[in-house]
Write a protein that holds these residues in place. Sequence first.
Motif, PDB file in Angstrom:
ATOM      1  N   GLU A   6      24.580 -28.749 -51.305  1.00 45.40           N
ATOM      2  CA  GLU A   6      23.959 -29.585 -51.275  1.00 45.40           C
ATOM      3  C   GLU A   6      25.080 -30.291 -50.620  1.00 45.40           C
ATOM      4  O   GLU A   6      26.354 -30.099 -50.701  1.00 45.40           O
ATOM      5  CB  GLU A   6      23.141 -30.411 -52.273  1.00 45.40           C
ATOM      6  CG  GLU A   6      22.226 -30.112 -52.607  1.00 45.40           C
ATOM      7  CD  GLU A   6      22.849 -29.614 -54.531  1.00 45.40           C
ATOM      8  OE1 GLU A   6      22.259 -29.891 -55.703  1.00 45.40           O
ATOM      9  OE2 GLU A   6      24.097 -29.435 -54.845  1.00 45.40           O
ATOM     10  N   CYS A  22      20.877 -28.166 -48.234  1.00 48.09           N
ATOM     11  CA  CYS A  22      20.581 -27.420 -49.329  1.00 48.09           C
ATOM     12  C   CYS A  22      20.785 -26.022 -48.647  1.00 48.09           C
ATOM     13  O   CYS A  22      19.843 -24.811 -48.244  1.00 48.09           O
ATOM     14  CB  CYS A  22      19.425 -27.296 -50.888  1.00 48.09           C
ATOM     15  SG  CYS A  22      19.475 -25.891 -52.183  1.00 48.09           S
ATOM     16  N   TRP A  36      13.723 -30.443 -55.023  1.00 50.03           N
ATOM     17  CA  TRP A  36      15.126 -31.576 -55.290  1.00 50.03           C
ATOM     18  C   TRP A  36      14.712 -33.083 -55.868  1.00 50.03           C
ATOM     19  O   TRP A  36      13.571 -32.701 -56.591  1.00 50.03           O
ATOM     20  CB  TRP A  36      15.101 -32.484 -53.863  1.00 50.03           C
ATOM     21  CG  TRP A  36      15.378 -31.517 -52.531  1.00 50.03           C
ATOM     22  CD1 TRP A  36      14.792 -31.278 -51.499  1.00 50.03           C
ATOM     23  CD2 TRP A  36      16.665 -31.732 -52.368  1.00 50.03           C
ATOM     24  NE1 TRP A  36      15.510 -30.461 -50.642  1.00 50.03           N
ATOM     25  CE2 TRP A  36      16.805 -30.743 -50.862  1.00 50.03           C
ATOM     26  CE3 TRP A  36      17.766 -32.220 -52.950  1.00 50.03           C
ATOM     27  CZ2 TRP A  36      17.973 -30.697 -50.449  1.00 50.03           C
ATOM     28  CZ3 TRP A  36      18.897 -31.956 -52.109  1.00 50.03           C
ATOM     29  CH2 TRP A  36      19.225 -30.746 -50.867  1.00 50.03           C
ATOM     30  N   ARG A  38      16.622 -36.166 -59.178  1.00 48.81           N
ATOM     31  CA  ARG A  38      17.445 -36.874 -58.716  1.00 48.81           C
ATOM     32  C   ARG A  38      18.347 -37.534 -59.928  1.00 48.81           C
ATOM     33  O   ARG A  38      17.313 -37.695 -60.825  1.00 48.81           O
ATOM     34  CB  ARG A  38      17.307 -37.577 -57.231  1.00 48.81           C
ATOM     35  CG  ARG A  38      16.277 -39.003 -57.546  1.00 48.81           C
ATOM     36  CD  ARG A  38      15.740 -39.675 -56.729  1.00 48.81           C
ATOM     37  NE  ARG A  38      14.856 -40.624 -57.009  1.00 48.81           N
ATOM     38  CZ  ARG A  38      14.581 -41.769 -56.188  1.00 48.81           C
ATOM     39  NH1 ARG A  38      14.572 -40.954 -54.902  1.00 48.81           N
ATOM     40  NH2 ARG A  38      13.613 -42.196 -56.423  1.00 48.81           N
ATOM     41  N   ILE A  69      10.484 -32.985 -47.423  1.00 49.86           N
ATOM     42  CA  ILE A  69      10.681 -31.621 -47.233  1.00 49.86           C
ATOM     43  C   ILE A  69      10.371 -30.829 -46.819  1.00 49.86           C
ATOM     44  O   ILE A  69       9.417 -30.226 -45.964  1.00 49.86           O
ATOM     45  CB  ILE A  69      10.863 -31.390 -48.988  1.00 49.86           C
ATOM     46  CG1 ILE A  69      11.846 -29.985 -49.337  1.00 49.86           C
ATOM     47  CG2 ILE A  69       9.395 -30.764 -49.100  1.00 49.86           C
ATOM     48  CD1 ILE A  69      11.741 -29.908 -50.855  1.00 49.86           C
ATOM     49  N   LEU A  80      15.696 -32.290 -46.633  1.00 48.72           N
ATOM     50  CA  LEU A  80      15.007 -33.150 -47.689  1.00 48.72           C
ATOM     51  C   LEU A  80      15.256 -34.000 -46.846  1.00 48.72           C
ATOM     52  O   LEU A  80      16.672 -35.009 -46.787  1.00 48.72           O
ATOM     53  CB  LEU A  80      15.847 -34.043 -48.957  1.00 48.72           C
ATOM     54  CG  LEU A  80      14.859 -35.320 -49.729  1.00 48.72           C
ATOM     55  CD1 LEU A  80      13.516 -34.301 -50.051  1.00 48.72           C
ATOM     56  CD2 LEU A  80      15.860 -35.814 -51.206  1.00 48.72           C
ATOM     57  N   TYR A  93      22.283 -35.978 -56.046  1.00 48.98           N
ATOM     58  CA  TYR A  93      20.588 -35.574 -55.500  1.00 48.98           C
ATOM     59  C   TYR A  93      20.759 -33.722 -55.485  1.00 48.98           C
ATOM     60  O   TYR A  93      21.566 -33.737 -55.106  1.00 48.98           O
ATOM     61  CB  TYR A  93      20.344 -35.403 -53.979  1.00 48.98           C
ATOM     62  CG  TYR A  93      19.419 -37.527 -53.755  1.00 48.98           C
ATOM     63  CD1 TYR A  93      18.376 -37.058 -54.031  1.00 48.98           C
ATOM     64  CD2 TYR A  93      19.708 -38.102 -53.865  1.00 48.98           C
ATOM     65  CE1 TYR A  93      16.959 -37.923 -53.540  1.00 48.98           C
ATOM     66  CE2 TYR A  93      19.181 -39.461 -54.087  1.00 48.98           C
ATOM     67  CZ  TYR A  93      17.724 -38.971 -53.684  1.00 48.98           C
ATOM     68  OH  TYR A  93      16.906 -40.341 -53.624  1.00 48.98           O
ATOM     69  N   TYR A  94      20.144 -33.428 -56.552  1.00 52.49           N
ATOM     70  CA  TYR A  94      20.286 -31.865 -56.621  1.00 52.49           C
ATOM     71  C   TYR A  94      19.194 -31.141 -56.057  1.00 52.49           C
ATOM     72  O   TYR A  94      17.960 -31.453 -56.400  1.00 52.49           O
ATOM     73  CB  TYR A  94      20.617 -31.359 -58.018  1.00 52.49           C
ATOM     74  CG  TYR A  94      20.973 -32.504 -59.085  1.00 52.49           C
ATOM     75  CD1 TYR A  94      22.854 -31.602 -58.858  1.00 52.49           C
ATOM     76  CD2 TYR A  94      21.267 -33.796 -59.669  1.00 52.49           C
ATOM     77  CE1 TYR A  94      23.627 -32.276 -59.666  1.00 52.49           C
ATOM     78  CE2 TYR A  94      21.478 -34.065 -59.926  1.00 52.49           C
ATOM     79  CZ  TYR A  94      23.454 -33.211 -60.294  1.00 52.49           C
ATOM     80  OH  TYR A  94      24.325 -34.133 -60.934  1.00 52.49           O
ATOM     81  N   CYS A  95      19.033 -29.939 -54.970  1.00 54.52           N
ATOM     82  CA  CYS A  95      18.147 -28.780 -55.178  1.00 54.52           C
ATOM     83  C   CYS A  95      18.204 -27.813 -55.992  1.00 54.52           C
ATOM     84  O   CYS A  95      19.000 -27.508 -56.972  1.00 54.52           O
ATOM     85  CB  CYS A  95      18.904 -28.063 -53.255  1.00 54.52           C
ATOM     86  SG  CYS A  95      20.177 -27.314 -53.615  1.00 54.52           S
ATOM     87  N   TRP A 104      20.790 -23.732 -59.945  1.00 54.97           N
ATOM     88  CA  TRP A 104      20.793 -25.104 -59.276  1.00 54.97           C
ATOM     89  C   TRP A 104      21.577 -25.269 -58.462  1.00 54.97           C
ATOM     90  O   TRP A 104      22.749 -24.796 -58.627  1.00 54.97           O
ATOM     91  CB  TRP A 104      20.809 -26.110 -60.664  1.00 54.97           C
ATOM     92  CG  TRP A 104      19.712 -26.527 -61.164  1.00 54.97           C
ATOM     93  CD1 TRP A 104      19.115 -25.877 -62.950  1.00 54.97           C
ATOM     94  CD2 TRP A 104      18.755 -27.602 -61.388  1.00 54.97           C
ATOM     95  NE1 TRP A 104      17.642 -26.654 -63.526  1.00 54.97           N
ATOM     96  CE2 TRP A 104      17.884 -27.173 -62.325  1.00 54.97           C
ATOM     97  CE3 TRP A 104      18.645 -28.899 -60.761  1.00 54.97           C
ATOM     98  CZ2 TRP A 104      16.953 -28.446 -62.708  1.00 54.97           C
ATOM     99  CZ3 TRP A 104      17.587 -29.810 -60.898  1.00 54.97           C
ATOM    100  CH2 TRP A 104      16.355 -29.576 -61.346  1.00 54.97           C
TER     101      TRP A 104
END
Length: 114
Positions: A6, A22, A36, A38, A69, A80, A93-95, A104
């Motif tokens: 990310e 990402c 996505w 968070r 998205i 995002l 924030y994670y994809c 991840w």
Amino acid sequence: QVQLVESGGGLVQAGGSLRLSCAASGRTFSWKVMGWFRQAPGKEREFVAISWSGGSTSYADSVKGRFTISRDNAKKTVYLQMNSLKPEDTAVYYCAANNPPQYWGQGTQVTVSS
């Protein structure tokens, strides 16, 4: 091996915008579903948005109408776009790839000031 990285996080004032990216690399994997999530300090990780390869998307109620998205399949990158940011959007924030999530990213910090 699959890597998701990310980028695009940072500090922004309330009402501002950020665009997170990402980027996927490594071995080929299913590109059918990307999402996505968070996680805010002291809170559990929560769903934000999801994208299917056919073009469908879904959003958490808290971000609907503000976040979008999208994908660039040629670049294997998911974005995002976050508009009208609020302090409560502050989080890492994670994809993630696949459903249920199998891969991840390490996360990118988004901080929204009042």
